[in-house]
Design an enzyme around this catalytic site. Structure first.
Site, PDB file in Angstrom:
ATOM      1  N   TYR A 109       0.792  -0.906  -0.403  1.00 45.98           N
ATOM      2  CA  TYR A 109       0.410   0.190   0.322  1.00 45.98           C
ATOM      3  C   TYR A 109       0.925   0.716  -0.392  1.00 45.98           C
ATOM      4  CZ  TYR A 109      -2.923   3.527   1.829  1.00 45.98           C
ATOM      5  OH  TYR A 109      -3.748   4.649   1.351  1.00 45.98           O
ATOM      6  N   GLU A 197      -2.997   8.115  -3.988  1.00 50.91           N
ATOM      7  CA  GLU A 197      -3.209   6.880  -3.306  1.00 50.91           C
ATOM      8  C   GLU A 197      -3.376   5.129  -4.744  1.00 50.91           C
ATOM      9  OE1 GLU A 197      -5.795   4.427   0.013  1.00 50.91           O
ATOM     10  OE2 GLU A 197      -7.322   4.580  -2.459  1.00 50.91           O
TER      11      GLU A 197
END
Lengths: 386, 289
Positions: A109, A197
């Site tokens: 992530y 993101e």
């Protein structure tokens, strides 16, 4: 302003980040050609909407032949995709991204936000990708790193190396990541991002880093200097009334109540909604008509509020600061006559010449309740909404 | 006493000859504010509202010695103007303009902190010390010299708090709009410190709204450092998550920054809460009685 995944990935590519080869189609008949051009024997097809949660809602699929890709496109193009992040109406799918398939070894992530507390761009990285990052932060805080970027320094190599450690990258991947990090910081700053993101950032079966997704938000205040980004705006992803309002420089947010609100100032507009709720009613919208509340702006605001057919009464709350309330009252009357408002309107004026403004409204011959005390005005609007 | 500004503050207006700056400078002068001149690049040497116009802040420093700057320049040029004022040595900079890019503010904030300069705003109504000086766009007429210090993220909501405290006879020591942007020049805490140290201020009204965690941080600060009563109202109790409510900073992001969370934290730290916007004045009166 939000970007679609394919637009985000185009920016990634521009900044040297590893993304999949992909083609965007808006016509299902182009699916075969796109698959052939990309090559390979497996593809990922992804419905392009701004909301997250597409995978769980059937908006992303692995296909084994071009016919399946075409079928997917036929199914989704022109339809609305509902995910846990959208409302019940969902968002319109007007394009499909077809990508080569990536073999994944591990999911990581990575994101970057503007942290309001530290007043810095902050990168968030975790070795646990493809999952809800809030959960990781709660249950395994040691698996997550927050790294601030000094606005006067920009990307610095050691920051990338620190993040790499938490991402558990090997030396070769760390080199790849350092290059990526450089690109991402420059992208963030040069394109005025407010959020970025990559979930997931993956390690491929070949051991290389790869951006499987791209979510990008742009600071609306900076659009004046981002012409290329402006062209990426897709109004179909927004509430039509909110889009109409923004074109007219009004701040409007649709809510599910039945009392339309028109207020000058964002804080007071929120305060007015809260006051309505406090007295047992439900606001239909947030609307900041701006500091000046001229006839033109008030008329536009009425049009947008009345387009919502649930609205049974409109509460106008204006704190006349610099602009005198008698002038505002005349503007309101002219706007009501211009638009042809057929439901009750309650007006609260406060500030300079509020009493004169109130008299003008009462004697206007149109159905306006002029109440200069906010509590009483809100109560009256709540009563009329029932 | 008062905080930040008074009738001896020497004010320089940046973007002086623009329409908004002209309107509000006229009103400020009428209110008694000591405006000593203005800056509009390219118009140096002219006279505007009977005051000298300069090309640069540095030139104005030499000629009229301002110690506060009031900025009305358009958003694309605010970073430039704030840094210019800071570089010239102005100690207090108030930026009214809405729509300054957030990344510009990251750089500005870093720089002014390094220089130890106070920046109020952007996207704010400014600062007023009733009866003395008005550096901003608030209507002077609703204010009254008195004992309540007001700090707020919103313009018109500040006016509500002002009007109510004026109507109840308490008046205000100073009122500071810190602005509705995600990266404000000054925080609630910066201004709370000043009001705590100000003899004229007997109680402080803090008007917050959804988004960010400035109120929660202020609550913690109040618990440990502020002896005067603080009364707070938080706007946006009915705001939906994920939507920007007008102000760039008023957004509940990822479930954080809700009114309920802020109110709970403030209560926990001993701050008195006005449940409704219409009760701010009453609550202050009740706390002081």
């Amino acid at each position: 302003m939000n970007l679609h995944e394919y637009q985000g990935k185009a920016l990634f590519k521009e900044y040297g980040l590893p993304v999949s080869k992909g083609i965007v189609i808006t016509d299902s008949n182009d699916a075969h050609k796109a698959c052939r051009e990309i090559g390979g024997s497996k593809w990922v097809v992804k419905a392009q909407v701004h909301a997250g949660g597409r995978g769980k809602s059937g908006g992303v699929k692995l296909v084994n032949n071009p016919d399946e890709a075409k079928e997917f496109a036929q199914n989704w193009l022109g339809k609305r995709l509902v995910t846990y992040q959208t409302d019940a109406k969902g968002q319109l799918v007007s394009s499909i991204l077809i990508e080569e398939c990536t073999d994944i070894d591990k999911e990581l992530y990575l994101s970057a936000v503007i942290d309001r507390g530290s007043r810095k761009i902050t990168f968030i990285g975790s070795s646990e990708g493809g999952v809800n990052i809030e959960e990781v932060a709660e249950k395994m805080p040691e698996k997550i790193i927050y790294e601030e970027i000094d606005p006067l320094c920009g990307p610095i190599g050691f920051k990338a190396r620190k993040i790499s450690k938490v991402l558990e990258l090997n030396p070769d991947q760390t080199k790849q990541f350092s290059k990526m990090f450089n690109g991402l910081v420059n992208l963030f700053i040069e394109k005025d991002l407010s959020l970025l993101e990559i979930n997931p950032l993956v390690i491929t079966s070949g051991g290389n880093l790869h951006c499987l997704d791209a979510k990008i938000n742009i600071d609306s205040n900076a659009l004046f200097r981002q012409k290329e980004i402006q062209d990426m705006h897709d109004p179909s992803q927004e509430d039509p009334r909110e889009y109409e309002a923004s074109k007219n420089d009004l701040s409007y947010v649709s809510l599910d109540g039945n009392i339309g609100c028109m207020v000058n100032g964002a804080g007071l507009a929120m305060g007015t909604m809260d006051t309505i709720k406090h007295f047992g009613g439900n606001p239909a919208n947030f609307l900041d008509v701006g500091g000046t509340a001229t006839q033109e702006r008030v008329a536009k605001a009425f049009k947008i509020i009345l387009d919502d057919k649930d609205v049974k009464v409109v509460l106008v709350n204006i704190f006349g600061g610099i602009v005198r309330c008698d002038l505002i009252a005349e503007g309101i009357i002219a706007a009501i006559n211009e638009v042809g408002v057929e439901i009750p309107v309650v007006v609260r004026l406060e500030g300079n010449n509020a009493d004169i403004g109130s008299d003008i409204l009462q004697n206007s011959g149109i159905e306006i309740k002029s109440i200069n005390n906010l509590a009483d005005a809100a109560k009256a609007a709540v009563e009329l909404s029932k | 006493m008062s905080i930040l500004v008074n009738n001896s503050t020497r004010v320089l207006v940046q973007g002086f000859t623009g329409s908004q700056a002209t309107l509000h400078s006229e009103q400020a002068i009428e209110y008694g504010t000591n405006i000593v001149g203005g800056v509009t690049p390219g118009k140096g040497g002219q006279t505007h509202l009977g005051l000298p116009v300069f090309d640069t802040v540095h030139e104005a420093m030499k000629k009229v010695q301002p110690n506060a700057a009031l900025i009305f320049v358009p958003a694309p040029f605010c970073k430039d103007s704030i840094l210019e004022a800071a570089d010239a040595g102005i100690e207090l900079i108030i930026c009214i303009t809405e729509g300054v890019p957030t990344l510009d503010m990251l750089v500005v904030k870093e720089k002014i902190d390094q220089l130890g300069i106070t920046l109020i705003g952007p996207n704010c109504p400014g600062v007023i010390t009733p009866g003395e000086a008005k550096l901003g766009i608030m209507p002077g007429s609703i204010h009254k010299p008195g004992s309540i210090g007001i700090i707020s993220r919103s313009g018109t909501l500040t006016y509500e708090a002002v009007k109510q405290t004026t109507d109840l006879g308490m008046g205000q020591s100073s009122c500071v709009g810190i602005g509705g942007d995600p990266i404000p020049g000054s925080s609630f805490i910066d201004i709370l410190k000043l009001f705590e140290a100000d003899d004229q201020t007997k109680a402080i009204v803090m008007v917050g709204e959804i988004g960010g965690s400035a109120e929660e941080e202020a609550a913690e600060y109040i618990k440990n450092n502020v002896t005067k009563p603080v009364i707070s109202y938080i706007a946006g109790q009915t705001a939906p998550p994920g939507k920007r409510m007008g102000h760039a900073g008023a957004i509940i992001a990822g479930g954080k920054g809700t009114a309920a969370d802020k109110i709970a934290k403030l209560k926990e730290c001993g701050v008195e809460i006005a449940d409704s916007l219409v009760d701010i004045g009453k609550k202050v009166e009740e706390v002081l009685s």
